[in-house]
Design a protein around this motif. Structure first.
Motif, short mmCIF file in Angstrom:
data_model
loop_
_atom_site.label_atom_id
_atom_site.label_comp_id
_atom_site.label_asym_id
_atom_site.label_seq_id
_atom_site.Cartn_x
_atom_site.Cartn_y
_atom_site.Cartn_z
N GLU A 51 -26.38 34.18 19.38
CA GLU A 51 -26.66 34.43 20.80
C GLU A 51 -28.16 34.53 21.05
N ASP A 52 -28.86 35.26 20.18
CA ASP A 52 -30.31 35.39 20.32
C ASP A 52 -31.00 34.03 20.17
N SER A 53 -30.48 33.19 19.27
CA SER A 53 -31.10 31.87 19.07
C SER A 53 -30.92 30.99 20.29
N GLN A 54 -29.79 31.16 21.00
CA GLN A 54 -29.54 30.36 22.19
C GLN A 54 -30.42 30.78 23.36
N ASN A 55 -30.83 32.03 23.35
CA ASN A 55 -31.67 32.56 24.42
C ASN A 55 -33.16 32.44 24.12
N SER A 56 -33.48 31.89 22.95
CA SER A 56 -34.88 31.75 22.54
C SER A 56 -35.44 30.40 22.99
N SER A 57 -36.74 30.36 23.18
CA SER A 57 -37.40 29.10 23.54
C SER A 57 -37.68 28.23 22.31
N THR A 58 -37.44 28.78 21.14
CA THR A 58 -37.67 28.06 19.89
C THR A 58 -36.39 27.40 19.41
N THR A 59 -36.48 26.17 18.95
CA THR A 59 -35.31 25.46 18.43
C THR A 59 -34.79 26.16 17.18
N PRO A 60 -33.49 26.48 17.12
CA PRO A 60 -32.95 27.24 15.98
C PRO A 60 -33.18 26.56 14.64
N LEU A 61 -33.51 27.39 13.66
CA LEU A 61 -33.69 26.94 12.27
C LEU A 61 -33.12 28.04 11.38
N PHE A 62 -31.91 27.82 10.88
CA PHE A 62 -31.24 28.80 10.05
C PHE A 62 -31.26 28.39 8.58
N ILE A 63 -31.06 29.39 7.72
CA ILE A 63 -30.81 29.14 6.30
C ILE A 63 -29.47 29.78 5.95
N LEU A 64 -28.61 29.01 5.28
CA LEU A 64 -27.36 29.54 4.74
C LEU A 64 -27.45 29.49 3.22
N LEU A 65 -27.19 30.60 2.57
CA LEU A 65 -27.25 30.66 1.11
C LEU A 65 -25.83 30.74 0.55
N ASP A 66 -25.43 29.69 -0.13
CA ASP A 66 -24.07 29.57 -0.64
C ASP A 66 -24.03 29.96 -2.12
N GLY A 67 -23.78 31.23 -2.39
CA GLY A 67 -23.59 31.68 -3.77
C GLY A 67 -24.87 32.03 -4.50
N LEU A 68 -25.99 32.14 -3.82
CA LEU A 68 -27.24 32.50 -4.49
C LEU A 68 -27.16 33.95 -5.00
N THR A 69 -27.42 34.16 -6.28
CA THR A 69 -27.25 35.49 -6.88
C THR A 69 -28.54 36.08 -7.43
N ASP A 70 -29.59 35.29 -7.60
CA ASP A 70 -30.83 35.78 -8.18
C ASP A 70 -31.67 36.47 -7.11
N VAL A 71 -31.95 37.76 -7.31
CA VAL A 71 -32.64 38.53 -6.27
C VAL A 71 -34.08 38.06 -6.05
N ARG A 72 -34.73 37.58 -7.10
CA ARG A 72 -36.12 37.14 -6.94
C ARG A 72 -36.19 35.81 -6.19
N ASN A 73 -35.25 34.93 -6.46
CA ASN A 73 -35.17 33.70 -5.67
C ASN A 73 -34.87 34.02 -4.21
N PHE A 74 -33.98 34.98 -4.00
CA PHE A 74 -33.64 35.41 -2.66
C PHE A 74 -34.88 35.93 -1.94
N GLY A 75 -35.62 36.79 -2.61
CA GLY A 75 -36.83 37.34 -2.02
C GLY A 75 -37.86 36.27 -1.71
#
Length: 244
Positions: free
Chosen positions: A87-111
């Motif tokens: 909802e917030d992305s639809q109300n923003s003037s910036t084109t949405p850019l999301f990241i989906l992480l599918d099964g990432l388990t390493d905390v340092r890579n996540f960070g």
């Protein structure tokens, strides 16, 4: 904002649940019983919590105090709902850019991914409730504090998030070597979500099938793949390049 908080004691964990704290994980002593534990168990069954049943020696290492057979980790951040994120992305003037992480388990890579995401103006990061890297002290440190600036959402299943985003005409781009298409040939100026998989298996087959595009980076050396956080950074900065 403090790093991951560890709490212990059955009543303390119950109160944390009742206060809607974002609980990363609950460690419970194997064979634990009693009326107070039954009350805790009822609370845990009502929610989707990451629970591990462990020997008492493990709990003794996690806590110096009287843990009563229960220790829990509370996240240092508050997660946002998928509905609010979109909802917030639809109300923003910036084109949405999301990241989906599918099964990432390493905390340092996540960070590291969170840090790059913040630098690239990512709208939000979506992870799965179970089986994903937690947000702990290592995540906070590796992100250089960016974890407090990027909205992060937890969902029951990544695939459900994919379908939900697609209803808003947000295109799914799965990073995978199982394609001949380079990321440079895809229009990243539109509303998109970049899907990154784990280090070993990559993006799962069911998510690959649901994605609108599959894309890869050119590999000119002898090593067949990049570290996931580096690959994610390359994808994100290609989106930034196209958009500016």
């Amino acid at each position: 904002m403090e790093e991951t908080t560890r709490i212990f004691g059955i009543r303390t964990v119950i109160e944390a649940i009742e206060s809607n704290k974002d609980i990363e994980k609950v460690f419970i002593q194997k064979g634990l019983s009693g009326p107070l534990f039954q009350e805790l168990n009822r609370h845990l069954k009502d929610g989707n919590y990451n629970i591990s049943y462990v020997p008492v020696e493990k709990l003794n290492k996690l806590s110096k105090g009287n843990h009563q057979g229960v220790v829990a980790n509370i996240s240092p951040i508050s997660f946002v709902s998928l509905e609010k994120l979109v909802e917030d992305s639809q109300n923003s003037s910036t084109t949405p850019l999301f990241i989906l992480l599918d099964g990432l388990t390493d905390v340092r890579n996540f960070g590291a991914i969170i840090r790059t995401a913040e630098c690239c103006g990512v709208t939000g990061i979506i992870i799965q409730e179970k089986g994903s890297a937690p947000i702990n002290a290592d995540t906070v440190k590796t992100s250089a504090g960016a974890v407090f600036n990027v909205p992060i959402c937890k969902v029951n299943h990544i695939k459900d998030a994919v379908f939900h985003l697609q209803t808003y005409d947000i295109k799914m781009i799965a990073a995978t070597e199982k394609t001949d298409d380079l990321v440079y040939d895809i229009d990243l100026k539109q509303a998109i979500a970049i899907i990154m998989g784990d280090e070993a298996k990559g993006v799962s087959n069911s998510i690959l099938k649901a994605a609108n595009y599959r894309a890869k980076l050119p590999m000119l050396g002898n090593i067949a793949s990049l570290n996931v956080s580096v690959a994610c950074g390359a994808f994100l900065y290609e989106a930034v390049r196209q958009r500016i």
